[in-house]
Design a protein around this motif. Sequence first.
Motif, PDB file in Angstrom:
ATOM      1  N   PHE A 193       0.825  -1.129  -0.183  1.00  0.00           N
ATOM      2  CA  PHE A 193       0.008   0.101  -0.111  1.00  0.00           C
ATOM      3  C   PHE A 193       0.871   1.277   0.023  1.00  0.00           C
ATOM      4  CE2 PHE A 193      -3.774  -2.315   2.090  1.00  0.00           C
ATOM      5  CZ  PHE A 193      -4.324  -2.723   0.950  1.00  0.00           C
ATOM      6  N   ARG A 194       2.128   1.054   0.476  1.00  0.00           N
ATOM      7  CA  ARG A 194       3.009   2.578   0.527  1.00  0.00           C
ATOM      8  C   ARG A 194       3.881   2.418  -0.574  1.00  0.00           C
ATOM      9  NH1 ARG A 194       4.533   1.367   7.017  1.00  0.00           N
ATOM     10  NH2 ARG A 194       2.647   2.009   7.893  1.00  0.00           N
ATOM     11  N   LEU A 195       3.738   1.556  -1.508  1.00  0.00           N
ATOM     12  CA  LEU A 195       4.754   1.809  -2.723  1.00  0.00           C
ATOM     13  C   LEU A 195       4.666   3.118  -3.414  1.00  0.00           C
ATOM     14  CD1 LEU A 195       4.440  -1.853  -4.125  1.00  0.00           C
ATOM     15  CD2 LEU A 195       6.605  -0.719  -3.427  1.00  0.00           C
ATOM     16  N   PRO A 196       3.477   3.537  -3.836  1.00  0.00           N
ATOM     17  CA  PRO A 196       3.335   4.700  -4.728  1.00  0.00           C
ATOM     18  C   PRO A 196       4.186   5.895  -3.897  1.00  0.00           C
ATOM     19  CG  PRO A 196       1.494   3.623  -4.722  1.00  0.00           C
ATOM     20  CD  PRO A 196       2.014   2.854  -3.711  1.00  0.00           C
ATOM     21  N   GLU A 197       3.993   5.871  -2.286  1.00  0.00           N
ATOM     22  CA  GLU A 197       4.578   7.001  -1.683  1.00  0.00           C
ATOM     23  C   GLU A 197       6.126   6.866  -1.887  1.00  0.00           C
ATOM     24  OE1 GLU A 197       4.825   8.586   2.943  1.00  0.00           O
ATOM     25  OE2 GLU A 197       3.507   6.860   2.311  1.00  0.00           O
ATOM     26  N   LEU A 198       6.551   5.657  -1.608  1.00  0.00           N
ATOM     27  CA  LEU A 198       8.032   5.172  -1.715  1.00  0.00           C
ATOM     28  C   LEU A 198       8.620   5.762  -3.152  1.00  0.00           C
ATOM     29  CD1 LEU A 198      10.790   3.917  -0.576  1.00  0.00           C
ATOM     30  CD2 LEU A 198       9.651   1.688  -1.326  1.00  0.00           C
ATOM     31  N   GLN A 199       7.911   5.311  -4.111  1.00  0.00           N
ATOM     32  CA  GLN A 199       8.302   5.528  -5.457  1.00  0.00           C
ATOM     33  C   GLN A 199       8.443   6.968  -5.840  1.00  0.00           C
ATOM     34  OE1 GLN A 199       5.188   3.518  -7.265  1.00  0.00           O
ATOM     35  NE2 GLN A 199       6.180   1.365  -7.480  1.00  0.00           N
ATOM     36  N   ALA A 200       7.468   7.731  -5.340  1.00  0.00           N
ATOM     37  CA  ALA A 200       7.206   9.121  -5.340  1.00  0.00           C
ATOM     38  C   ALA A 200       8.623  10.082  -4.700  1.00  0.00           C
ATOM     39  CB  ALA A 200       6.056   9.748  -4.837  1.00  0.00           C
ATOM     40  N   ASP A 201       8.820   9.583  -3.568  1.00  0.00           N
ATOM     41  CA  ASP A 201       9.948   9.919  -2.516  1.00  0.00           C
ATOM     42  C   ASP A 201      11.462   9.682  -3.442  1.00  0.00           C
ATOM     43  OD1 ASP A 201       8.494  10.569  -0.743  1.00  0.00           O
ATOM     44  OD2 ASP A 201       8.800   8.736   0.626  1.00  0.00           O
ATOM     45  N   LEU A 202      11.569   8.622  -3.995  1.00  0.00           N
ATOM     46  CA  LEU A 202      12.704   8.089  -4.771  1.00  0.00           C
ATOM     47  C   LEU A 202      12.765   9.101  -6.006  1.00  0.00           C
ATOM     48  CD1 LEU A 202      12.696   4.354  -4.390  1.00  0.00           C
ATOM     49  CD2 LEU A 202      14.276   5.881  -3.240  1.00  0.00           C
ATOM     50  N   LEU A 203      11.712   9.243  -6.711  1.00  0.00           N
ATOM     51  CA  LEU A 203      11.856   9.912  -8.016  1.00  0.00           C
ATOM     52  C   LEU A 203      12.091  11.469  -7.548  1.00  0.00           C
ATOM     53  CD1 LEU A 203      11.540  10.460 -10.860  1.00  0.00           C
ATOM     54  CD2 LEU A 203       9.158  10.156 -10.643  1.00  0.00           C
ATOM     55  N   SER A 204      11.346  11.727  -6.688  1.00  0.00           N
ATOM     56  CA  SER A 204      11.619  13.459  -6.028  1.00  0.00           C
ATOM     57  C   SER A 204      13.045  13.702  -5.781  1.00  0.00           C
ATOM     58  CB  SER A 204      10.796  13.529  -5.116  1.00  0.00           C
ATOM     59  OG  SER A 204       9.305  13.460  -5.228  1.00  0.00           O
ATOM     60  N   ASN A 205      13.671  12.924  -5.029  1.00  0.00           N
ATOM     61  CA  ASN A 205      14.938  12.839  -4.519  1.00  0.00           C
ATOM     62  C   ASN A 205      15.955  12.964  -6.098  1.00  0.00           C
ATOM     63  OD1 ASN A 205      16.909  13.478  -2.487  1.00  0.00           O
ATOM     64  ND2 ASN A 205      17.679  11.470  -2.502  1.00  0.00           N
ATOM     65  N   ALA A 206      15.849  12.045  -6.856  1.00  0.00           N
ATOM     66  CA  ALA A 206      16.569  11.870  -8.009  1.00  0.00           C
ATOM     67  C   ALA A 206      16.540  13.390  -8.538  1.00  0.00           C
ATOM     68  CB  ALA A 206      16.220  10.831  -8.873  1.00  0.00           C
ATOM     69  N   LEU A 207      15.244  13.935  -9.018  1.00  0.00           N
ATOM     70  CA  LEU A 207      14.972  15.035  -9.660  1.00  0.00           C
ATOM     71  C   LEU A 207      15.713  16.144  -8.750  1.00  0.00           C
ATOM     72  CD1 LEU A 207      11.586  14.616 -10.345  1.00  0.00           C
ATOM     73  CD2 LEU A 207      13.319  14.426 -11.919  1.00  0.00           C
ATOM     74  N   LYS A 208      15.923  16.059  -7.420  1.00  0.00           N
ATOM     75  CA  LYS A 208      16.637  17.223  -6.801  1.00  0.00           C
ATOM     76  C   LYS A 208      18.197  17.128  -6.970  1.00  0.00           C
ATOM     77  CE  LYS A 208      13.121  17.754  -3.042  1.00  0.00           C
ATOM     78  NZ  LYS A 208      12.692  17.349  -1.651  1.00  0.00           N
ATOM     79  N   LEU A 209      18.574  15.756  -7.164  1.00  0.00           N
ATOM     80  CA  LEU A 209      20.060  15.731  -7.356  1.00  0.00           C
ATOM     81  C   LEU A 209      20.632  15.857  -8.851  1.00  0.00           C
ATOM     82  CD1 LEU A 209      20.380  12.145  -5.342  1.00  0.00           C
ATOM     83  CD2 LEU A 209      20.782  14.400  -4.473  1.00  0.00           C
ATOM     84  N   ILE A 210      20.120  15.762  -9.556  1.00  0.00           N
ATOM     85  CA  ILE A 210      20.539  15.711 -11.220  1.00  0.00           C
ATOM     86  C   ILE A 210      21.063  17.074 -11.369  1.00  0.00           C
ATOM     87  CG2 ILE A 210      18.375  16.499 -12.303  1.00  0.00           C
ATOM     88  CD1 ILE A 210      20.928  13.770 -13.420  1.00  0.00           C
TER      89      ILE A 210
END
Length: 492
Positions: free
Chosen positions: A388-405
């Motif tokens: 149930f928490r997968l979408p939240e985890l996925q959004a967190d990972l993608l958001s951090n990648a977008l901040k790092l690039i």
Amino acid sequence: MFSGMFWTKNISSITNIKCTSYQFGAFFQSKRWKNGPSHWAVEKKNQTAIYKALEHFDDFYSSVYGKTWKSIRVALLSPQKYCAVINNYDNSEATATLLKNEGAFNMRDAIKGQKNQLKKQSEELKRKKELDAVHAMDRKLEKITQNKEHEELQTLYPKNVCIPDQVIDKEFLCNDNSIDWSRQIDSKSGLSTTALYDFIPTSKLKGREDWVSESEHYSYYEKYLKVPIDVAHEDDLNFPEHLQVYSFETSNVSSFQEPQRGSTGVFNYYLMNASSLLPVLALNLAPGDRVLDMCAAPGGKSIIALQTLYPDLLVCNDSSRSERLKRVLKDYFYNLKQVKFTMRDGRFIDETDLFNKILVDVPCTNDRLSVNKNDNNIFKKTRLKERFRLPELQADLLSNALKLITVGGTVVYSTCSLSPIQNDGVVQMALRRIWEESNHRFVIKDLKNALEPAKLFYRFGETFGMKYGHIVIPYLPANFGPLYFCKFVRIE
């Protein structure tokens, strides 16, 4: 009472008999009945993770993919198709010859040939349109000339008098000012009154009753408001020169032999689902790139990136399977100087301005695995909260990648799920966060034109309302996927 039960000596010769016995000397056949829904065997089956996954997908994906879901389901439950990524750290020429002899095709060469063919067809179509435009102009000039001649003839005759047929073509009728001739349809044009219906709005599209509307498709995450985002078309998908990938043609379900260790001690090729190739190609790797594979295990996409021979640095990160990742890569590379292994939660990696290419292949429901294996299945009761928490985890990972690039850098997000929530839904959530929490600006790359030659091997789900990314749909003739991917380029 029964006098006794015994088997006949020649029972093996009796066909279509599942159980036999003697009852008071009478020979009879017993029938096996199916167990009812309350039987312990049925209840046990219904508790398996595979059954739960199929039940969930049947309910959810049938509303998203309509009638196509049935064929997707069959493909998911059938053996997947593989490709072979040749290892450049072994005798690559010998390996390529071996795979060719098995009947496999070099995907890069095949896609390149298809690209040239499509380009040729496009040029021919363009020339045809240009000729059509010239012919249309000629017809227009001819009409203008005829109208001019008609006007000159009108000056020779009084008003309300028909022009004799001998003087003018029968196409021109009497000069009746009460008729607006400009609104008439020329019978010689080939048009009929049915053409007028092209401009009449319809309330329903016949033949599309199974179509899922866009509003319904995205109703799962409507609470996330739209964010301003630029979309740019990308017409070419670069296939690196040193990356050699072989696959069997569509409808050829042959299997590859198991990889073998060569003279250098490493395996000669790596077998994987060919859809996993696309996110790495979308990164558009180039010499000198600094790459982060944020969720790298089991290592297939990292192997593809290294086989391009381009990255100066590849950080293979995984929060829980780092040791397994090391073992896999050491089976294919004897020199890993440009590779760094880390075991961190991708949500908290904070090396900004270091990576110009980031791959975010997130944990997901892994649809093909979920309907085929009970082990480590995300649909187990013990993993309910995690799922149930997968979408939240996925959004967190993608958001951090977008901040790092870095500015000008590329992020590719991918899943092996058909779920619109985990795919475009997560992309939308991450874009919303970046828009609210930073000054970063991104453009999403529309790769529809670039992927056109790849249809030689893949089936893309272009009609299922994807707003941001692209998805490979499993189907039996080319049973790759499922795989979703979306490409971002940071412009500020």
